[in-house]
Design an enzyme around this catalytic site. Structure first.
Site, short mmCIF file in Angstrom:
data_model
loop_
_atom_site.label_atom_id
_atom_site.label_comp_id
_atom_site.label_asym_id
_atom_site.label_seq_id
_atom_site.Cartn_x
_atom_site.Cartn_y
_atom_site.Cartn_z
N SER A 195 53.09 -44.24 71.82
CA SER A 195 53.72 -43.79 73.07
C SER A 195 52.70 -43.01 73.92
CB SER A 195 54.92 -42.90 72.77
OG SER A 195 55.89 -43.61 72.05
N LYS A 197 58.40 -30.49 72.27
CA LYS A 197 57.33 -31.48 72.47
C LYS A 197 57.16 -31.85 73.95
CE LYS A 197 56.42 -34.26 68.34
NZ LYS A 197 56.50 -35.63 67.78
N HIS A 214 57.14 -50.03 68.18
CA HIS A 214 58.42 -49.57 67.66
C HIS A 214 59.40 -50.74 67.52
CE1 HIS A 214 57.40 -45.52 69.79
NE2 HIS A 214 57.26 -45.33 68.50
N ARG A 237 50.25 -47.06 61.10
CA ARG A 237 49.20 -47.79 61.82
C ARG A 237 47.86 -47.58 61.14
NH1 ARG A 237 51.22 -44.95 67.06
NH2 ARG A 237 51.69 -43.59 65.32
P1 ADP Z 1 57.13 -39.24 65.98
O1 ADP Z 1 56.97 -38.33 67.15
O2 ADP Z 1 58.27 -38.90 65.08
O3 ADP Z 1 55.86 -39.54 65.21
P2 ADP Z 1 57.01 -41.81 67.35
O4 ADP Z 1 58.02 -42.18 68.34
O5 ADP Z 1 55.62 -41.57 67.83
O6 ADP Z 1 57.66 -40.58 66.62
O7 ADP Z 1 56.95 -42.89 66.19
C1 ADP Z 1 58.02 -43.14 65.33
C2 ADP Z 1 57.53 -43.91 64.11
O8 ADP Z 1 57.06 -45.18 64.52
C3 ADP Z 1 56.36 -43.25 63.36
O9 ADP Z 1 56.54 -43.46 61.97
C4 ADP Z 1 55.15 -44.00 63.85
O10 ADP Z 1 54.12 -44.02 62.88
C5 ADP Z 1 55.75 -45.41 64.04
N1 ADP Z 1 55.00 -46.19 65.01
C6 ADP Z 1 54.66 -45.86 66.27
N2 ADP Z 1 53.94 -46.83 66.87
C7 ADP Z 1 53.82 -47.83 65.93
C8 ADP Z 1 53.17 -49.11 65.92
N3 ADP Z 1 52.47 -49.54 66.96
N4 ADP Z 1 53.26 -49.86 64.79
C9 ADP Z 1 53.93 -49.39 63.72
N5 ADP Z 1 54.55 -48.19 63.67
C10 ADP Z 1 54.51 -47.42 64.75
#
Ligand code: ADP
Length: 161
Positions: free
Chosen positions: A128, A41, A17, A90
């Site tokens: 996460s 969630k 992130h 990803r």
């Molecule tokens: P959500 O629950 O909305 O998917 P996340 O917190 O899991 O939220 O992720 C937010 C955004 O960040 C999403 O678009 C996800 O694809 C992106 N993201 C998460 N981890 C990575 C990473 N390692 N590299 C690039 N983008 C990421």
């Protein structure tokens, strides 16, 4: 002035992130990290905790703000006068989901577009949920999250056991 929203759960924020936040903050005037308040969630961290963790992580980036929000990302973007949503990609599995979401969002509000950042190779595996699972089983998460959050995450996972 270009303002973008990076919406997500950030439960917790990872280096993946942070990498997207840094890169996005270089191409917009202001980036707002929108932390989704979604109890459905059952997040590990409360929305207040997640906001604070991100604020402490991004305090070296002057054009990045962190805010909690509820409801649709496009509505939050509209309320903040932002024309862009930032999301990260990803793997192919992200692509399907993200494409569907961005099309839906544009249907709801055609004035707001989504821009995607591909992951940096070293964070391609990182999510996460991976971090939470690793912490749960006592694996080393020090390369996955900012240093100052490592103990907080272990502690929280332990409390939840
Ligand atoms: P959500 O629950 O909305 O998917 P996340 O917190 O899991 O939220 O992720 C937010 C955004 O960040 C999403 O678009 C996800 O694809 C992106 N993201 C998460 N981890 C990575 C990473 N390692 N590299 C690039 N983008 C990421």
């Amino acid at each position: 002035m270009t303002r973008a929203i990076y919406p997500g759960s950030f439960d917790p924020i990872t280096m993946g992130h942070l990498d997207v936040i840094k890169r996005a903050s270089e191409i917009v005037d202001e980036l707002i990290v929108g932390v989704l308040n979604n109890n459905a969630k059952s997040p590990l961290f409360s929305v207040e905790e997640r906001v604070k963790m991100i604020e402490d992580t991004v305090n070296f980036l002057p054009n990045v703000k962190v805010m909690a929000f509820e409801g649709l990302s496009v509505d939050f973007a509209e309320s903040q006068d932002a024309k862009m949503l930032v999301r990260g990609l990803r793997a192919v599995t992200d692509f399907e989901y993200e494409l569907q979401m961005s099309l839906t969002n544009r249907k709801i509000n055609p004035n707001i577009d989504t821009i995607f950042f591909n992951t940096s190779l070293e964070y391609a595996y990182l999510s996460s949920s991976t971090v939470k699972e690793m912490a749960y089983f006592g694996a080393d998460i020090s390369e996955c999250v900012p240093d100052f959050l490592v103990d907080t995450i272990y502690q929280k996972v332990k409390e939840r056991r």
